[in-house]
Each structure stands twice: as structure tokens, then as C-alpha cells.
Design an enzyme around this catalytic site. Structure first.
Site, short mmCIF file in Angstrom:
data_model
loop_
_atom_site.label_atom_id
_atom_site.label_comp_id
_atom_site.label_asym_id
_atom_site.label_seq_id
_atom_site.Cartn_x
_atom_site.Cartn_y
_atom_site.Cartn_z
N ALA A 119 -3.81 -6.66 10.48
CA ALA A 119 -2.35 -6.67 10.76
C ALA A 119 -1.87 -5.96 11.85
CB ALA A 119 -1.92 -5.74 9.38
N GLY B 160 2.02 7.44 3.12
CA GLY B 160 2.36 6.60 4.46
C GLY B 160 0.94 6.70 5.28
N GLY C 181 25.76 -1.63 31.29
CA GLY C 181 26.73 -1.63 30.33
C GLY C 181 26.45 -2.91 29.21
N THR D 128 1.44 4.56 12.47
CA THR D 128 1.96 5.00 13.43
C THR D 128 1.18 5.11 14.72
OG1 THR D 128 1.47 7.16 12.90
CG2 THR D 128 3.37 6.58 11.69
N LEU E 66 0.69 -1.23 0.08
CA LEU E 66 0.02 0.16 0.36
C LEU E 66 0.79 1.30 0.02
CD1 LEU E 66 -2.95 1.28 0.53
CD2 LEU E 66 -2.74 1.06 2.94
N GLU F 287 2.51 -0.45 10.06
CA GLU F 287 0.99 -0.89 10.14
C GLU F 287 0.33 0.31 10.69
OE1 GLU F 287 1.02 -2.96 8.16
OE2 GLU F 287 2.23 -4.63 8.49
#
Ligand code: COS
Length: 381
Positions: free
Chosen positions: A243, A130, A341, A366, A124, A364
Site C-alpha cells: 500500500a 494508529g 495569490g 506516518t 486496521l 498508510e
């Protein structure tokens, strides 16, 4: 709500966890380091039926529904986020074909995507489409002489796109109509005019492959249109709802594993003459991590149950994806912090898990887009 799983679902969890432990964990660091798609483990996934989850046996699948997908993806994500993402995103194409395809399309393509072992992809996104999914520029022009559509355009950030055998691709059939002018097509690898471009080098999920796709006068038989003409936007949105639950499962799995690692480490690591598990600051970290992860799990399993009962779940999919994604970053960050660390070193998997977890807040949809979806649903806009 009762989240107790059936005997079959418990067995699937056991099988998924065993597969993740034996096949995914041993190569997780290596495929990340080498930025390599693990063909060998994907083939095994297909042989064991994972790639056919949610697809009925008559089409080569192994049945089940959203809960089964969540269980497998969650277990995979504990050991290798990249492989969990590959499975989760692969499943979008067969599920879209199952939901919107003709009988002929189901018989032709589903066996290939399930027991046939071919990877699926969902295309898509484009450079300028987006979050604004309706902004696609790829066109599909009908040629009545040949009864074909001619596709032109470029897709980007497509997981598995370069090696997928079957792809669901979205293109404009009525460019002026925006969301009402998009159609979906089933595209096969090797169709003339279809090629893959750049393979992305990513911050995380390096063991899953992300590609640019190029369509240059790519001729697609009209019979390959998925669903009705100009109805593709809803196919995209409904496929993304499902999704997003898969992404929630990725976020949940990685968080659960990070907590387990962190707890183990707090008992082993001695500072100031005692294990750091005795420090209240550390205990508070663990408490927050555990509480939020349980909440993510409840939201996710509630959404999967809702989806499996055939009820609308758009708002809940956005909520569980957003919550599980933010939690995945929160938990992997704190687990790494607890390791100090050592957590920052490549000898431990946490730095990879932290990098991998970040994508769940982006792909999928934001986190910001999910807030839009949730607010629209709650405020009835
Ligand atoms: N299920 C079914 N239909 C849906 C739907 C859903 N989840 N979401 C929207 N629709 C329908 C709407 O009902 C509307 O139908 P009508 O025209 O018949 O009223 C139509 O689709 C257009 O919806 P809307 O006006 O809400 O579209 P927008 O352009 O405002 O976009 C968002 C909505 C922002 C939610 C959408 O663009 C989106 O999800 N963006 C993120 C894309 C994404 O997740 N990309 C990830 C990569 S995928 S490779």
C-alpha cells in the site's frame, strides 16, 4: 537500473492518462467542493479494468503487478488525488486476498472486487491503534456451536469503508499476545452487526470517503478468516508494504503535475517587465522541484521492480513512500508559492493539490513510522 517500460506498460500509462484527463480532471474540483465520492468514475474505472490491476484474469482481474499499479495511480494523481487514493487503497483488499486467501476465498471475492465493480477496504486503524498497529482492541471470539467468529469493536479513518462491498478487517483472537494475537477476516457489507458510523470531513482528499466502522456482535463464518489464526499482523504489515508504494505513486503524480503547472505559469506571468521564468530565484525553485521529483520517481520505480521480482521490499517501500510524500508537500507548496495569490484561490487546482498532498505524509504509516522501519532495517534491529 533500467526503468524502461514494456509496450503493455506504456499502453497502460497512455490509457490511465487519458482516463484521468477525460473522466477525473473534469470532476476533481467539484467532488472536492461537495465532499462527494464519485460513484460514476469508480464504475468506469472498474469497467476499464483498473480495479483489477495485480489480480490474474482467472479471478476477474487484468493482471500486472506493482509497476502497473504505480503507473495507473501516478497518472490518476496528476488530475485527481482523491480518485488516485480511491484506486490505490481499493487495491489493498484484493491483493491481500490474492496473497493470503484460500482458493475458495479467491474465487468468491476477487471477481467481485475486480470486474464486479465492488469497492474494497482495509480496516486496521482504530482510535487507539494508529502508528501502534498492534494496539487494536476489536475482538473476534470463536463460537464453536456455529463455527463463527463474533466481532466487536470500532475502526476509524477507513477509506471507502462505508461503501465497500468486501473488507479485510483485523481483530484480536488472542488479546494477550499482541502482534501474535491478531487475525484477519474478510467481511462483507450487510453482514448483521456490521455498520458504518461517522463519515469524516477532511482537509483534503474530499472526493474519497473516510468512515468509521462499527462491529456489534457481528458474526463472521470461520471460513472468512484470511490466512491462519493469530497471523494477521504479518498480513497487515505485508499489505501495508504494498500500500505504501501506492501512496508513493500518489505523491509522485501530484508533484509531477504541480511542476508542469508551475513551469507553464512562469512563462505566462510577467512581473518587472519580463516573465518570472527569467528570475533566478524562480529557476532555483524549479530546479529543486524537478531534481527531488526525479529522485522520488527513481526510488519508487526501483521499489516497484523489486516487489515485482518477488524480493523483500519493506525498507524500500518505507523509503519511497516517505520521500515521495515529503516531496509532494514540498513541490505543491513551491508551485503554489510561484503562483502567488492566484495559487491560493480556488480558481486554480493548486490549493486543492497542496491540501491533498499533505495526507501522503500521514496515511498508510506516518513519515515518522517510516523512519522507524528504515532505521530498524538499516541497523538490523
Ligand atoms: N512484513 C512482514 N512481517 C513484518 C513486517 C513486514 N513489513 N513488519 C513487521 N513484521 C513482523 C515482524 O517480523 C515481527 O514478527 P515476529 O514476531 O515473528 O518476529 C512482527 O511482525 C511484529 O513486528 P514488530 O515487533 O516490528 O511490531 P511493532 O509493534 O514494533 O510495530 C511498526 C512495527 C511500527 C512498523 C507497525 O506497527 C507499523 O507499521 N505501524 C504503522 C501502521 C500503519 O501504517 N497504519 C496505517 C493505516 S492502515 S488502515
Amino acid at each position: 537500473m533500467d526503468f524502461s517500460l514494456t509496450k503493455e506498460q506504456e499502453m497502460l500509462r497512455k490509457l490511465s492518462a487519458q482516463f484521468a484527463l477525460e473522466e477525473l480532471e473534469p470532476i476533481a474540483a467539484q467532488i472536492d467542493e461537495e465532499h462527494r465520492f464519485p460513484v460514476e468514475s469508480f464504475e468506469k474505472m472498474a469497467k476499464l479494468g483498473f480495479t483489477g490491476i495485480g489480480v490474474p484474469e482467472q479471478y476477474g482481474g487484468t493482471g500486472g503487478g506493482m509497476l502497473e499499479k504505480v503507473i495507473a495511480v501516478e497518472e490518476f494523481a496528476k488530475k485527481c488525488m482523491a480518485s488516485a487514493a480511491t484506486l490505490s487503497i481499493h487495491l489493498i483488499a484484493p491483493h491481500a486476498i490474492l496473497a493470503f486467501g484460500t482458493e475458495e476465498q479467491k474465487q468468491k471475492y476477487l471477481p467481485r472486487l475486480t470486474k464486479g465493480g465492488e469497492l474494497g477496504a482495509f480496516a486496521l486503524t482504530e482510535p487507539n491503534a494508529g502508528s501502534d498497529a498492534a494496539g487494536v482492541k476489536t475482538t473476534a471470539v470463536y463460537d464453536e456451536k456455529t463455527d463463527e467468529y463474533i466481532l466487536n469493536g470500532t475502526k476509524c479513518f477507513i477509506t471507502g469503508g462505508a461503501r465497500a462491498g468486501v473488507l479485510v478487517v483485523f481483530a484480536l483472537t488472542d488479546p494477550k499476545a499482541k502482534t501474535k494475537g491478531i487475525s484477519a477476516f474478510i467481511i462483507e457489507k450487510g453482514m448483521p452487526g456490521f455498520s458504518s458510523g461517522k463519515i469524516e470531513s477532511k482537509m483534503g482528499l474530499a472526493g474519497s470517503e473516510t468512515a468509521e466502522l462499527v462491529f456489534e456482535d457481528c458474526r463472521v463464518p470461520a471460513a472468512n478468516m484470511l490466512g491462519k489464526i493469530n497471523k494477521g499482523f504479518k498480513i497487515a504489515m505485508q499489505s501495508l508494504d504494498a500500500a505504501r508504494v501506492g501512496v508513493g505513486a500518489q505523491g509522485l503524480g501530484v508533484a509531477e503535475e504541480a511542476i508542469e503547472m508551475a513551469v507553464k505559469y512562469t512563462h505566462e506571468r510577467v512581473q518587472f517587465g519580463k516573465p518570472i521564468a527569467a528570475l533566478q530565484g524562480i529557476q532555483w525553485y524549479i530546479a529543486d522541484m524537478a531534481m527531488k521529483t526525479e529522485a522520488a520517481k527513481a526510488l519508487l520505480y526501483m521499489t516497484a521492480s523489486l516487489a515485482d521480482s518477488g524480493k523483500p521490499f519493506t525498507k524500500e517501500a518505507a523509503m519511497c513512500k516517505l520521500f515521495a510524500a515529503e516531496n509532494a508537500r514540498f513541490v505543491t507548496n513551491l508551485a503554489l508559492q510561484i503562483h502567488g495569490g492566484y495559487g491560493y484561490m480556488k480558481d486554480y487546482p493548486l490549493e486543492r493539490m497542496y491540501r491533498d498532498a499533505k495526507i501522503t505524509e500521514i496515511y498508510e504509516g506516518t513519515s515518522e513510522i517510516h523512519k522507524v522501519v528504515i532505521a530498524r532495517a538499516v541497523m538490523n534491529k
